[in-house]
Design an enzyme around this catalytic site. Sequence first.
Site, PDB file in Angstrom:
ATOM      1  N   MET A 136       3.820   2.582  -1.106  1.00 56.66           N
ATOM      2  CA  MET A 136       3.707   2.871  -2.537  1.00 56.66           C
ATOM      3  C   MET A 136       2.301   2.549  -3.027  1.00 56.66           C
ATOM      4  O   MET A 136       2.076   2.415  -4.240  1.00 56.66           O
ATOM      5  CB  MET A 136       4.760   2.086  -3.314  1.00 56.66           C
ATOM      6  CG  MET A 136       6.173   2.509  -2.911  1.00 56.66           C
ATOM      7  SD  MET A 136       7.397   2.229  -4.176  1.00 56.66           S
ATOM      8  CE  MET A 136       7.270   0.473  -4.385  1.00 56.66           C
TER       9      MET A 136
ATOM     10  N   GLY B 271       7.693  -2.738   7.433  1.00 57.98           N
ATOM     11  CA  GLY B 271       7.392  -4.163   7.533  1.00 57.98           C
ATOM     12  C   GLY B 271       8.643  -5.030   7.480  1.00 57.98           C
ATOM     13  O   GLY B 271       9.557  -4.768   6.690  1.00 57.98           O
TER      14      GLY B 271
ATOM     15  N   HIS C 286       0.007  -3.542   4.717  1.00 54.34           N
ATOM     16  CA  HIS C 286       0.050  -2.091   4.953  1.00 54.34           C
ATOM     17  C   HIS C 286      -0.928  -1.712   6.068  1.00 54.34           C
ATOM     18  O   HIS C 286      -0.619  -0.885   6.937  1.00 54.34           O
ATOM     19  CB  HIS C 286      -0.356  -1.326   3.694  1.00 54.34           C
ATOM     20  CG  HIS C 286       0.502  -1.581   2.495  1.00 54.34           C
ATOM     21  ND1 HIS C 286       0.050  -2.283   1.410  1.00 54.34           N
ATOM     22  CD2 HIS C 286       1.765  -1.204   2.193  1.00 54.34           C
ATOM     23  CE1 HIS C 286       1.002  -2.339   0.485  1.00 54.34           C
ATOM     24  NE2 HIS C 286       2.062  -1.695   0.934  1.00 54.34           N
TER      25      HIS C 286
ATOM     26  N   ARG D 116       2.804  -6.954  -5.535  1.00 52.23           N
ATOM     27  CA  ARG D 116       3.181  -7.645  -6.774  1.00 52.23           C
ATOM     28  C   ARG D 116       2.501  -9.009  -6.925  1.00 52.23           C
ATOM     29  O   ARG D 116       2.525  -9.586  -8.010  1.00 52.23           O
ATOM     30  CB  ARG D 116       4.696  -7.808  -6.854  1.00 52.23           C
ATOM     31  CG  ARG D 116       5.429  -6.480  -7.060  1.00 52.23           C
ATOM     32  CD  ARG D 116       6.917  -6.703  -7.275  1.00 52.23           C
ATOM     33  NE  ARG D 116       7.589  -5.477  -7.652  1.00 52.23           N
ATOM     34  CZ  ARG D 116       8.088  -4.595  -6.792  1.00 52.23           C
ATOM     35  NH1 ARG D 116       7.986  -4.818  -5.492  1.00 52.23           N
ATOM     36  NH2 ARG D 116       8.679  -3.506  -7.220  1.00 52.23           N
TER      37      ARG D 116
ATOM     38  N   GLU E 116      -3.463  -6.035   3.386  1.00 54.67           N
ATOM     39  CA  GLU E 116      -3.517  -6.187   4.844  1.00 54.67           C
ATOM     40  C   GLU E 116      -2.158  -5.990   5.521  1.00 54.67           C
ATOM     41  O   GLU E 116      -2.100  -5.697   6.710  1.00 54.67           O
ATOM     42  CB  GLU E 116      -4.110  -7.551   5.220  1.00 54.67           C
ATOM     43  CG  GLU E 116      -5.615  -7.638   4.972  1.00 54.67           C
ATOM     44  CD  GLU E 116      -6.412  -6.547   5.714  1.00 54.67           C
ATOM     45  OE1 GLU E 116      -6.147  -6.325   6.907  1.00 54.67           O
ATOM     46  OE2 GLU E 116      -7.286  -5.922   5.092  1.00 54.67           O
TER      47      GLU E 116
ATOM     48  N   LEU F 205       2.110 -11.206   1.877  1.00 48.06           N
ATOM     49  CA  LEU F 205       1.336 -10.282   1.047  1.00 48.06           C
ATOM     50  C   LEU F 205       2.277  -9.296   0.381  1.00 48.06           C
ATOM     51  O   LEU F 205       3.251  -8.840   0.983  1.00 48.06           O
ATOM     52  CB  LEU F 205       0.306  -9.541   1.899  1.00 48.06           C
ATOM     53  CG  LEU F 205      -0.780 -10.401   2.543  1.00 48.06           C
ATOM     54  CD1 LEU F 205      -1.805  -9.507   3.247  1.00 48.06           C
ATOM     55  CD2 LEU F 205      -1.476 -11.297   1.528  1.00 48.06           C
ATOM     56  N   SER F 206       1.987  -8.993  -0.875  1.00 50.78           N
ATOM     57  CA  SER F 206       2.786  -8.034  -1.624  1.00 50.78           C
ATOM     58  C   SER F 206       1.914  -7.471  -2.736  1.00 50.78           C
ATOM     59  O   SER F 206       1.089  -8.198  -3.315  1.00 50.78           O
ATOM     60  CB  SER F 206       4.010  -8.727  -2.236  1.00 50.78           C
ATOM     61  OG  SER F 206       4.547  -7.923  -3.278  1.00 50.78           O
TER      62      SER F 206
HETATM   63  P1  AMP Z   1       5.457  -0.854  -0.164  1.00 48.58           P
HETATM   64  O1  AMP Z   1       4.144  -0.201  -0.453  1.00 48.58           O
HETATM   65  O2  AMP Z   1       5.629  -2.191  -0.808  1.00 48.58           O
HETATM   66  O3  AMP Z   1       6.630   0.065  -0.312  1.00 48.58           O
HETATM   67  O4  AMP Z   1       5.405  -1.190   1.391  1.00 48.58           O
HETATM   68  C1  AMP Z   1       5.157  -0.198   2.349  1.00 48.58           C
HETATM   69  C2  AMP Z   1       5.448  -0.765   3.711  1.00 48.58           C
HETATM   70  O5  AMP Z   1       4.619  -1.889   3.963  1.00 48.58           O
HETATM   71  C3  AMP Z   1       6.896  -1.226   3.850  1.00 48.58           C
HETATM   72  O6  AMP Z   1       7.373  -0.898   5.144  1.00 48.58           O
HETATM   73  C4  AMP Z   1       6.764  -2.721   3.685  1.00 48.58           C
HETATM   74  O7  AMP Z   1       7.780  -3.453   4.334  1.00 48.58           O
HETATM   75  C5  AMP Z   1       5.423  -2.958   4.351  1.00 48.58           C
HETATM   76  N1  AMP Z   1       4.858  -4.231   3.892  1.00 48.58           N
HETATM   77  C6  AMP Z   1       4.656  -4.621   2.608  1.00 48.58           C
HETATM   78  N2  AMP Z   1       4.172  -5.873   2.584  1.00 48.58           N
HETATM   79  C7  AMP Z   1       4.071  -6.291   3.871  1.00 48.58           C
HETATM   80  C8  AMP Z   1       3.643  -7.487   4.506  1.00 48.58           C
HETATM   81  N3  AMP Z   1       3.215  -8.530   3.819  1.00 48.58           N
HETATM   82  N4  AMP Z   1       3.684  -7.540   5.860  1.00 48.58           N
HETATM   83  C9  AMP Z   1       4.131  -6.477   6.590  1.00 48.58           C
HETATM   84  N5  AMP Z   1       4.542  -5.328   6.046  1.00 48.58           N
HETATM   85  C10 AMP Z   1       4.506  -5.231   4.718  1.00 48.58           C
END
Ligand code: AMP
Length: 274
Positions: A29, A146, A36, A186, A34, A183-184
């Site tokens: 999204m 992830g 991603h 958010r 790091e 990491l997030s």
């Molecule tokens: P998102 O953009 O939050 O939907 O995340 C996209 C992908 O990146 C998903 O598969 C998440 O699980 C993965 N992801 C997000 N944060 C992390 C993290 N800290 N470590 C590993 N993978 C992550």
Amino acid sequence: MKVVRTIAELRAIERDRPRGARIGFVPTMGALHEGHVALMRAARADSDDVVASVFVNPAQFNDPSDLAKYPRQEARDAEMARAAGIDTLFVPAVEEMYPDDLATSLTIGGPALGFEGDYRPGHFNGVAIVCLKLFSIVLPTVAYFGQKDAQQVAVLRQLVRDTNLPLEVRVHPTIRAASGLALSSRNARLSPEEMTRALAIPRALMAGLAAHVRGADPVAVARPLLDGLDVEYLAIAHFHGEPTLVVAARAGITRLIDNVPLNHPALAGLPVAL
Ligand code: AMP
């Protein structure tokens, strides 16, 4: 790296690919970090061609203000994706993914029930429809997700199995800051004080894991460490039989989730000592 916005442009790229090419796919999204990038590098290492997507999927947001506040930074994302070795970045508009006449929805049960499923009603149905559509559009050999979103991994494995999609779901360990915080996208919303309080989450997971190893109750041991946060759930989930200590908690208004799979703790990427 090509940035494409339409399904037609992606189909043209697909037509020109050699038969049997291994396609890696990393759906995101955006607001890349790091975590991603680690998924993108893993995809780069095992694929002939790597596609990543940036799409803030309205269908998976149960809270309209969370959707409105979701960070968007396309130029920076494109630069990070390029540096991570992505060949094609798919950045569709909402209308490209959800035309007005879309009449199909998905309801997913099994691993989608409970935990995030309870606190974010409809969330996994939205994740399932967007991923099914993205898989049909990108036609990946392997899709990378992830461990940070453990329940999401279980839901997507279920979706792929139930709909007989010819792709493999591969999971990458959670990537953390040096502080231990996962990491997030958010995390950017946390004040310095909330960030400090949020460090209780990885500490609680470490303590829970240590308790599990010595035969004690992980939830009972981890719970008091979360006292400074507004905890939604702390429990042992069984995602396809894998016992996983899962937590969702708020620091201020920011909602954070994290987990450790108790029998495969390396996937949680927790530091040895916090
Ligand atoms: P998102 O953009 O939050 O939907 O995340 C996209 C992908 O990146 C998903 O598969 C998440 O699980 C993965 N992801 C997000 N944060 C992390 C993290 N800290 N470590 C590993 N993978 C992550």
